[in-house]
Structure formats: C-alpha cells, structure tokens
Design a protein around this motif. Structure first.
Motif, PDB file in Angstrom:
ATOM      1  N   LEU A 177      43.475 147.769  86.895  1.00 33.50           N
ATOM      2  CA  LEU A 177      43.009 147.501  88.465  1.00 33.50           C
ATOM      3  C   LEU A 177      42.060 146.617  88.618  1.00 33.50           C
ATOM      4  CD1 LEU A 177      42.752 149.081  90.974  1.00 33.50           C
ATOM      5  CD2 LEU A 177      40.960 150.338  90.189  1.00 33.50           C
ATOM      6  N   LYS A 178      41.170 145.924  87.627  1.00 31.18           N
ATOM      7  CA  LYS A 178      40.375 144.840  87.797  1.00 31.18           C
ATOM      8  C   LYS A 178      41.203 143.653  87.800  1.00 31.18           C
ATOM      9  CE  LYS A 178      36.930 142.150  85.162  1.00 31.18           C
ATOM     10  NZ  LYS A 178      37.795 140.924  85.215  1.00 31.18           N
ATOM     11  N   ARG A 179      42.373 143.363  86.912  1.00 30.28           N
ATOM     12  CA  ARG A 179      43.115 142.150  87.117  1.00 30.28           C
ATOM     13  C   ARG A 179      44.036 142.419  88.539  1.00 30.28           C
ATOM     14  NH1 ARG A 179      43.700 139.231  82.726  1.00 30.28           N
ATOM     15  NH2 ARG A 179      42.706 139.967  81.100  1.00 30.28           N
ATOM     16  N   TYR A 180      44.495 143.583  88.966  1.00 28.89           N
ATOM     17  CA  TYR A 180      44.910 143.706  90.285  1.00 28.89           C
ATOM     18  C   TYR A 180      44.032 143.202  91.335  1.00 28.89           C
ATOM     19  CZ  TYR A 180      46.272 146.018  94.530  1.00 28.89           C
ATOM     20  OH  TYR A 180      46.468 146.188  96.053  1.00 28.89           O
ATOM     21  N   LEU A 181      42.956 143.425  91.410  1.00 32.90           N
ATOM     22  CA  LEU A 181      41.809 142.726  92.322  1.00 32.90           C
ATOM     23  C   LEU A 181      41.687 141.475  92.312  1.00 32.90           C
ATOM     24  CD1 LEU A 181      39.108 145.600  92.461  1.00 32.90           C
ATOM     25  CD2 LEU A 181      41.022 145.233  93.983  1.00 32.90           C
ATOM     26  N   ALA A 182      41.926 140.987  91.165  1.00 30.64           N
ATOM     27  CA  ALA A 182      41.837 139.315  90.958  1.00 30.64           C
ATOM     28  C   ALA A 182      42.881 138.796  91.319  1.00 30.64           C
ATOM     29  CB  ALA A 182      41.401 139.211  89.434  1.00 30.64           C
ATOM     30  N   VAL A 183      44.113 139.142  91.444  1.00 33.00           N
ATOM     31  CA  VAL A 183      45.232 138.464  91.753  1.00 33.00           C
ATOM     32  C   VAL A 183      45.462 138.617  93.383  1.00 33.00           C
ATOM     33  CG1 VAL A 183      47.881 138.316  91.550  1.00 33.00           C
ATOM     34  CG2 VAL A 183      46.066 138.610  89.561  1.00 33.00           C
ATOM     35  N   VAL A 184      45.513 140.146  93.651  1.00 27.50           N
ATOM     36  CA  VAL A 184      46.011 140.545  94.978  1.00 27.50           C
ATOM     37  C   VAL A 184      44.927 140.533  96.047  1.00 27.50           C
ATOM     38  CG1 VAL A 184      47.034 142.262  96.377  1.00 27.50           C
ATOM     39  CG2 VAL A 184      47.701 141.898  93.741  1.00 27.50           C
ATOM     40  N   LYS A 185      43.745 140.676  95.462  1.00 31.14           N
ATOM     41  CA  LYS A 185      42.578 140.569  96.403  1.00 31.14           C
ATOM     42  C   LYS A 185      41.531 139.791  96.112  1.00 31.14           C
ATOM     43  CE  LYS A 185      44.366 144.228  98.887  1.00 31.14           C
ATOM     44  NZ  LYS A 185      44.812 144.077 100.472  1.00 31.14           N
ATOM     45  N   PRO A 186      41.897 138.415  96.058  1.00 35.40           N
ATOM     46  CA  PRO A 186      40.572 137.565  95.556  1.00 35.40           C
ATOM     47  C   PRO A 186      39.365 137.268  96.214  1.00 35.40           C
ATOM     48  CG  PRO A 186      42.621 136.185  96.364  1.00 35.40           C
ATOM     49  CD  PRO A 186      42.952 137.852  96.386  1.00 35.40           C
ATOM     50  N   PHE A 187      39.473 137.468  97.414  1.00 36.38           N
ATOM     51  CA  PHE A 187      38.221 137.343  98.223  1.00 36.38           C
ATOM     52  C   PHE A 187      37.336 138.529  98.046  1.00 36.38           C
ATOM     53  CE2 PHE A 187      41.545 134.926 100.810  1.00 36.38           C
ATOM     54  CZ  PHE A 187      41.248 133.917 100.392  1.00 36.38           C
ATOM     55  N   LEU A 188      37.839 139.749  98.131  1.00 32.78           N
ATOM     56  CA  LEU A 188      37.268 140.880  97.736  1.00 32.78           C
ATOM     57  C   LEU A 188      36.733 140.995  96.397  1.00 32.78           C
ATOM     58  CD1 LEU A 188      36.354 143.971  98.519  1.00 32.78           C
ATOM     59  CD2 LEU A 188      38.470 144.591  97.924  1.00 32.78           C
ATOM     60  N   TYR A 189      37.527 140.340  95.429  1.00 25.98           N
ATOM     61  CA  TYR A 189      37.038 140.379  93.986  1.00 25.98           C
ATOM     62  C   TYR A 189      35.906 139.412  93.770  1.00 25.98           C
ATOM     63  CZ  TYR A 189      37.621 139.650  88.975  1.00 25.98           C
ATOM     64  OH  TYR A 189      37.128 139.468  87.626  1.00 25.98           O
ATOM     65  N   ARG A 190      35.808 138.292  94.447  1.00 21.56           N
ATOM     66  CA  ARG A 190      34.867 137.337  94.571  1.00 21.56           C
ATOM     67  C   ARG A 190      33.422 138.085  95.051  1.00 21.56           C
ATOM     68  NH1 ARG A 190      38.661 133.222  95.143  1.00 21.56           N
ATOM     69  NH2 ARG A 190      38.357 133.486  97.351  1.00 21.56           N
ATOM     70  N   ARG A 191      33.441 138.761  95.905  1.00 26.58           N
ATOM     71  CA  ARG A 191      32.274 139.397  96.496  1.00 26.58           C
ATOM     72  C   ARG A 191      31.587 140.639  95.773  1.00 26.58           C
ATOM     73  NH1 ARG A 191      35.411 138.601 101.399  1.00 26.58           N
ATOM     74  NH2 ARG A 191      35.626 140.958 101.229  1.00 26.58           N
ATOM     75  N   MET A 192      32.595 141.116  94.934  1.00 28.51           N
ATOM     76  CA  MET A 192      31.970 142.340  94.075  1.00 28.51           C
ATOM     77  C   MET A 192      31.022 142.107  92.972  1.00 28.51           C
ATOM     78  SD  MET A 192      35.958 143.980  93.654  1.00 28.51           S
ATOM     79  CE  MET A 192      35.148 145.339  92.467  1.00 28.51           C
ATOM     80  N   ALA A 193      30.418 142.979  92.846  1.00 30.37           N
ATOM     81  CA  ALA A 193      29.341 142.813  91.461  1.00 30.37           C
ATOM     82  C   ALA A 193      29.994 143.532  90.298  1.00 30.37           C
ATOM     83  CB  ALA A 193      28.098 143.673  91.868  1.00 30.37           C
ATOM     84  N   LYS A 194      30.653 142.401  89.920  1.00 26.06           N
ATOM     85  CA  LYS A 194      31.759 143.005  88.904  1.00 26.06           C
ATOM     86  C   LYS A 194      31.247 143.430  87.599  1.00 26.06           C
ATOM     87  CE  LYS A 194      33.675 138.769  89.288  1.00 26.06           C
ATOM     88  NZ  LYS A 194      33.080 138.349  90.744  1.00 26.06           N
ATOM     89  N   THR A 195      30.164 142.915  87.122  1.00 26.41           N
ATOM     90  CA  THR A 195      29.439 143.463  85.975  1.00 26.41           C
ATOM     91  C   THR A 195      28.967 144.803  86.087  1.00 26.41           C
ATOM     92  OG1 THR A 195      28.673 141.209  85.080  1.00 26.41           O
ATOM     93  CG2 THR A 195      27.643 142.733  84.125  1.00 26.41           C
ATOM     94  N   THR A 196      28.172 144.965  87.232  1.00 28.50           N
ATOM     95  CA  THR A 196      27.651 146.276  87.599  1.00 28.50           C
ATOM     96  C   THR A 196      28.833 147.341  87.543  1.00 28.50           C
ATOM     97  OG1 THR A 196      25.632 145.210  88.572  1.00 28.50           O
ATOM     98  CG2 THR A 196      26.154 147.757  89.056  1.00 28.50           C
ATOM     99  N   LEU A 197      29.997 146.871  88.205  1.00 30.57           N
ATOM    100  CA  LEU A 197      31.104 147.890  88.404  1.00 30.57           C
ATOM    101  C   LEU A 197      31.483 148.021  87.197  1.00 30.57           C
ATOM    102  CD1 LEU A 197      32.689 146.615  91.673  1.00 30.57           C
ATOM    103  CD2 LEU A 197      31.309 148.561  91.280  1.00 30.57           C
ATOM    104  N   ALA A 198      31.717 147.125  86.177  1.00 28.07           N
ATOM    105  CA  ALA A 198      32.180 147.251  84.894  1.00 28.07           C
ATOM    106  C   ALA A 198      31.468 148.554  84.007  1.00 28.07           C
ATOM    107  CB  ALA A 198      32.310 146.008  83.944  1.00 28.07           C
ATOM    108  N   VAL A 199      30.044 148.212  84.113  1.00 26.79           N
ATOM    109  CA  VAL A 199      29.204 149.096  83.290  1.00 26.79           C
ATOM    110  C   VAL A 199      29.378 150.526  83.963  1.00 26.79           C
ATOM    111  CG1 VAL A 199      26.788 149.520  82.709  1.00 26.79           C
ATOM    112  CG2 VAL A 199      27.568 147.216  82.610  1.00 26.79           C
TER     113      VAL A 199
END
Length: 372
Positions: A177-199
């Motif tokens: 799902l993370k890779r899907y967001l990076a490829v298909v939804k790159p703008f949304l992916y850049r705005r996400m707090a990725k580390t916090t969401l991963a934890v």
C-alpha cells in the motif's frame, strides 16, 4: 413379624435414595457417556476424560476413528518427514537471513527512507519469531506426532505460529500500500507523515497479532489420543465442546482479516503500480519485474493455505469430511518459506529503489517522487 415389616419398609425407603445417588454420580463422571466431536483435523467419534483423582497429570483423552485419515496422517511420510524437512529448510535459510536483515536495517534507522526501514524491520522480526516457533514443531513431527513438551508450550507455539503468519501477511500488505501511494498518489504521499504512519501501522499489526494469538492461548490445544497412544498438539480438537466451539467462527474471521484482506490489498496495489508505470515514458521494467516477483511469491505462498483453510471448515461442518486438513498442513509450509524468502525480496526491492528510479505521477508533473 414386626421386625420383618420394619426391615421391608427400610429397604423401600432406601431404594429411591440409592437411585438418586447413583444418577448423580454418573452425571458427574465424564467417562460415563462418551460424546461425539469433530476435531479440527479429523472426525473424533468419542471423547472421555480420565478421573482427575486417578491421573492428575494426564492430558484429557480423545477417541478417534482409526479408519479415518488420522492414522494415515500420523504415521505417514507427509507428517513425519516432508513437513519437518520443510520446516528445517525454512529455519536454516530464514533465521540467519532475517537476523542479518535486522542487523543491517538498524544501520539505516537514520536514513531518509525511515518509514520503509521501520516496515521492513517489523516484517523481519515477525518472520524470525515465526521461524523460531517451528523448532518444537519439528521435534513433534519427527517424534511421530507425539507432543512431549506439555500443554503450556503447545498453546504458546500454536499462538506464535498463527499470529506471526497473519502478522507477516499484513505487514507485506502495508508495504504494498505504501508503494501504491508513492507511485499512484505521489502528491498525497509527499504530504504524509510517513514515519509516524509506519510506526502506527506496525502497532496496529501487532494488535491484530494479539487478536489472533490470545484465543489460542485460552483453550486446551493438546489431547491424548487413546487408540494411537500419543499426545497430539493442536491437530485434534473437540470443536463441538463449549470450550472450543467459538474457535471456528474466530478462525474464519482471521481468514478474512489475516489473509483475504491483505491479499486483496497486495493484488490491487500491484496491479495499479504496474499499470501506472507502464503509462510512463520512462523504462520501469526492472522495478516491474521485481515487484511482480514479490507479488507472485506472496500469492504462491499464502493463497493455497488460505483456500484450503476455508475449504476445510466448509467440508468439515457440511459433510463431516476432514481429509482436506492434511493438504492444509502441507500448504502451511509454504507460508514458512515466504518468511525465509522475505529478506531476499526486501534486498531486491531496495536495490531497484536505490538505483535512482523515480516515479512520475498520473498527470506527469515535473516534480518527482522517490519510492522509499
């Protein structure tokens, strides 16, 4: 004459009391009337428990149908050689490779792709626990399916095994799902707090691990099979008893949450990623091949056990046919092989990502996003 009449009256008064006492004794004795059960592996015809005062340390007994598949499975080459050999191979490859991944990724905890490191660490730790839990199972199968380590260890090993299988599948779904967001939804992916969401995602996954493991810890998992003269761990359970009846809907729920949902996420994410990369003007074939390989291995390892798991319970409670369990146990070995392959797949994807492959959004924005 008066003495004789008194004696007869005493006997008549005593008969109802003795009948009542006898009925009470039989109803309190578990061995009076054997009941019919359906085990999770085989159709269990009768069950009985030895009186506690005679065998305080003995495991409860189950009687099985010797003409059923229980005898062939217990003494056959599948459970005494093929399954333990598969477990040993998975442990020999998976334990050192996952331990290496844990040590290797610790160095990258301060890297920019911290969210990916956290998810991969979670996956490696889950896989390592799964593989370590196989050690006692190997002894169990090589010992002709005779469990000698006691009830507590049987419960713990069963809970760790099933909990970590679902934990691994859910973590892989999160990575997809993370890779899907990076490829298909790159703008949304850049705005996400990725580390916090991963934890947070890892915490949710381990919460679901507890949901999968705790019920297995609360019910008895080992029973002494009288005709076979051995104690079996988890393979024969009285699912029609009140203590075990809730395990069936619980395991069916785990099938949907622990397998069907992660599999659906992986399939959707992979299809969407491949489609969007092929629409790009750049050449993404190396990453597409790597991503496709990861998805195929996930499907091959988890799909057979998932299908056989649900089919086993459908056949068991519709027609009493429990022969599918033998094939289900064999398919479970594939899940263990996925745990030993995950470190190599993680390294493969990290190489494709580190080769400065950058994904272009759907609208071909000049801004680019890197998969981390």
């Amino acid at each position: 004459m008066a003495d004789l009449v008194s004696a007869l009256l005493f006997c008549l008064l005593a008969i109802p009391t003795s009948q009542h006492d006898g009925h009470r004794t039989r109803s309190g004795n578990d061995t009076a009337l054997p009941k019919t059960f359906r085990g999770s592996v085989y159709k269990v015809n009768h069950t009985t428990q030895l009186p506690d005062q005679l065998h305080p340390d003995a495991a409860p007994q189950l009687y099985v149908d010797l003409d059923g598949p229980v005898t062939a499975y217990t003494k056959g080459v599948l459970s005494t050689w093929v399954i333990p050999s598969a477990y040993i191979l998975a442990m020999l490859v998976g334990i050192p490779s996952n331990a290496y991944i844990l040590a290797f990724l610790r160095v990258k905890l301060r890297s920019k792709s911290l969210s990916s490191v956290v998810l991969c660490l979670n996956l490696a730790f889950s896989d390592l626990l799964l593989l370590l839990s196989l050690a006692l199972r190997v002894h169990y199968h090589l010992n002709a399916n005779n469990w000698i380590f006691g009830e507590i260890s049987c419960r713990v090993i069963t809970a760790l095994f099933y909990g970590n299988v679902y934990c691994s599948a859910q973590t892989i779904a999160c990575i997809s799902l993370k890779r899907y967001l990076a490829v298909v939804k790159p703008f949304l992916y850049r705005r996400m707090a990725k580390t916090t969401l991963a934890v947070g995602t890892c915490l949710v996954v381990w919460f679901l691990f507890g949901v999968a493991a705790v019920p297995e810890l609360l019910v008895r998992q080992s029973y002494y099979i009288t005709q076979l003269k051995k104690t079996m761990c988890h393979d024969v359970l009285p699912l029609e008893e009140n203590s075990h009846s809730l395990l069936v809907p619980y395991r069916l729920m785990l099938f949907f949450l622990g397998f069907l949902l992660p599999f659906s996420i992986c399939m959707f994410a992979h299809t969407a990623v491949v489609y969007h990369l092929r629409q790009s003007a750049s050449d993404w074939r190396p990453y597409i091949r790597a991503s496709t390989l990861v998805f195929i291995i996930f499907m091959v390892c988890f799909l057979p056990s998932g299908i056989l798991h649900i089919a086993h319970y459908i056949h068991l409670f519709s027609s009493g046919d429990d022969r599918l369990y033998v094939y289900y146990r064999l398919a479970v070995c594939l899940c263990c092989f996925h745990s030993c392959l995950d470190p190599f797949l993680s390294m493969l994807l990290s190489k494709t990502a580190d080769s400065e492959l950058q994904f272009i959004g759907l609208h071909r924005s000049p801004q680019r996003s890197t998969v981390t």
